[in-house]
Design a protein around this motif. Structure first.
Motif, short mmCIF file in Angstrom:
data_model
loop_
_atom_site.label_atom_id
_atom_site.label_comp_id
_atom_site.label_asym_id
_atom_site.label_seq_id
_atom_site.Cartn_x
_atom_site.Cartn_y
_atom_site.Cartn_z
N UNK A 157 0.82 -1.21 0.00
CA UNK A 157 0.00 0.00 0.00
C UNK A 157 0.86 1.27 0.00
N UNK A 158 2.13 1.12 0.37
CA UNK A 158 3.03 2.27 0.40
C UNK A 158 3.51 2.67 -0.99
N UNK A 159 3.45 1.77 -1.94
CA UNK A 159 4.07 2.05 -3.23
C UNK A 159 3.50 3.27 -3.96
N UNK A 160 2.19 3.57 -3.86
CA UNK A 160 1.74 4.80 -4.51
C UNK A 160 2.38 6.05 -3.93
N UNK A 161 2.64 6.04 -2.61
CA UNK A 161 3.31 7.18 -1.99
C UNK A 161 4.74 7.31 -2.52
N UNK A 162 5.41 6.18 -2.63
CA UNK A 162 6.77 6.20 -3.20
C UNK A 162 6.70 6.63 -4.67
N UNK A 163 5.63 6.21 -5.36
CA UNK A 163 5.46 6.61 -6.76
C UNK A 163 5.34 8.11 -6.92
N UNK A 164 4.69 8.79 -5.96
CA UNK A 164 4.59 10.24 -6.01
C UNK A 164 5.96 10.89 -5.88
N UNK A 165 6.79 10.33 -5.01
CA UNK A 165 8.15 10.85 -4.84
C UNK A 165 8.97 10.60 -6.11
N UNK A 166 8.78 9.41 -6.70
CA UNK A 166 9.48 9.09 -7.94
C UNK A 166 9.10 10.06 -9.05
N UNK A 167 7.81 10.38 -9.13
CA UNK A 167 7.33 11.32 -10.16
C UNK A 167 7.99 12.68 -10.02
N UNK A 168 8.33 13.07 -8.80
CA UNK A 168 8.92 14.39 -8.56
C UNK A 168 10.44 14.38 -8.63
N UNK A 169 11.06 13.30 -8.12
CA UNK A 169 12.52 13.29 -8.01
C UNK A 169 13.20 12.24 -8.88
N UNK A 170 12.43 11.39 -9.54
CA UNK A 170 13.02 10.37 -10.41
C UNK A 170 13.26 9.07 -9.67
N UNK A 171 13.31 7.98 -10.42
CA UNK A 171 13.46 6.65 -9.84
C UNK A 171 14.80 6.47 -9.14
N UNK A 172 15.88 7.01 -9.74
CA UNK A 172 17.22 6.77 -9.20
C UNK A 172 17.40 7.44 -7.84
N UNK A 173 17.13 8.74 -7.75
CA UNK A 173 17.32 9.46 -6.48
C UNK A 173 16.40 8.93 -5.39
#
Length: 420
Positions: A157-173
């Motif tokens: 259930x946490x992955x959408x929250x991480x997805x929001x961070x990825x959308x802003x900062x990119x997958x690598x960072x």
């Protein structure tokens, strides 16, 4: 995990369980919060730092080959050192250290080093499973495995929250930061769990029995258990089922790349995949699991793998960019994975004798890994040539797994009829 769910697990699902199972379950969310996210995004992360699909597949096969070597030492080490101590040391080596290596990895070599460390986790897969389940009554074991698998899935259930961070900062960072955080968090969890669990009764006996044996003798004894597996009724059939599910798991590592690269879904959209899978799993845990528990294990596996075959075929029919269809299919597949792991493990432990459990369980794992070594490399090569071709192969293997479940159910029915 939501506090209400955690309290519900503690007061209802954990009632009557022995100390180790109860405390291991309570600690599992602290692993799942980090482990589920990093494992789910690992292929995208490796791709983002420049690894090719072939290299990603090669890492998978290399990890399995190394895992086979560590698996051969799992039972001897677990028996000599103890379930509890082996689990603590093994988790620190196979999870804490790789998390920090992954956090700073830039090359295939760095990921290969992490793979070596992570592969040693095969030792822990034996010691932790025994620490969790050895003191649990047989009729409660499916329940314990179900709760563990549910917790791990719900952490998705946490992955959408991480997805929001990825959308802003990119997958690598994003993933570099999450790996660092996970390295610290998992270490705390491992030390805490070690403090509140105890050595199992069988573990104490095994330590005394193997104290006089040399490690080489213990390893030869463990490997010899593979040849003796035919002497345990029903074990070879369940082992074949176990092996095929693990092989399919390795092929399915490319699912996230298939959804992203072939069907065109963004990383943010894909972050909802574990969320949907967790929602379906919660529904199955509350509605389906109590009903399936009334069926013989063989018939349960038939129902579960029929759903798995439907899901594998449906994945091939998902239109590119059609989010609702994609989420519906992966939700079904996530639920099937939860049920398969729960009843597969329960069926395996039901056929293991009390004496020599560690040796036989490790023997099953060893044989499984030996056969699964080429899976990830094969998947990488096929995916590079034809992404849909890989998932057609997966669907075909799901059909074979369904037929195997039917055979196991029929064998179980005949055995019960003879016993009656």
């Amino acid at each position: 995990m939501p506090p209400a769910l955690a309290r519900g697990l503690q007061f209802r699902a954990l009632a009557g369980l022995p100390r180790n199972a109860r405390n291991a379950i309570l600690m599992e969310p602290l692993w799942g919060v980090f482990g589920v996210v990093v494992l789910y995004y690992a292929p995208l992360y490796m791709s983002s730092v420049g690894l090719s699909n072939t290299q990603i597949g090669l890492l998978g096969s290399m990890s399995l080959a190394l895992s086979f070597l560590f698996q051969a030492m799992a039972a001897p080490i677990t028996n000599r050192v103890g379930r509890k101590r082996t689990t603590l040391i093994g988790d620190l080596v196979s999870w804490t250290l790789p998390m920090f290596v992954w956090a700073f990895a830039h090359s295939f070599t760095a990921f290969a080093l992490a793979a070596v460390l992570a592969a040693s986790g095969r030792i822990v897969s034996v010691s932790w499973s025994l620490l969790l389940i050895e003191d649990v009554e047989e009729w409660q074991r499916a329940r314990v495995f179900g709760i563990i698998n549910l917790i791990v899935t719900v952490c998705g259930l946490l992955t959408p929250l991480v997805g929001l961070v990825i959308a802003q900062h990119g997958i690598t960072a994003t993933m570099r930061g999450f790996y660092l955080l996970g390295g610290v968090g998992m270490t705390v969890m491992f030390l805490w769990r070690n403090a509140i669990t105890e050595e199992t009764r069988s573990g104490v006996a095994a330590m005394a029995q193997h104290r006089e044996l040399g490690l080489g003798q213990s390893v030869r004894h463990a490997l010899g258990m593979v040849a003796g597996m035919r002497g345990h009724p029903g074990l070879m059939g369940v082992t074949a089922f176990y092996l095929l599910t693990v092989f399919l798991e390795q092929l399915s590592l490319f699912q996230i790349l298939f959804l992203g690269q072939t069907l065109g879904f963004s990383a943010q959209t894909l972050s909802f995949v574990p969320f949907v899978a967790a929602s379906v799993t919660l529904l199955l845990y509350g509605v389906a699991l109590p009903r399936l528990s009334r069926l013989p294990l063989g018939r349960t596996l038939v129902v579960v793998r029929a759903l798995g075959l439907i899901g594998a075929v449906a994945l091939l029919l998902v239109p590119a960019g059609h989010t609702a269809a994609m989420l519906a299919v992966v939700g079904l597949l996530g639920g099937v994975t939860f049920l398969t792991l729960t009843y597969r493990d329960a069926a395996l432990f039901a056929r293991l004798p009390q004496d020599g459990t560690a040796d036989l369980y490790s023997a099953v794992q060893t044989l499984t890994l030996l056969c699964a070594i080429p899976a990830a490399g094969l998947a990488g090569a096929i995916f590079t040539a034809s992404p849909r071709g890989l998932f057609m192969l997966i669907a075909a293997l799901c059909a074979a797994l369904f037929l195997l479940a039917v055979w196991l159910a029929e064998r179980e029915r005949r055995t019960q009829a003879q016993a009656g």
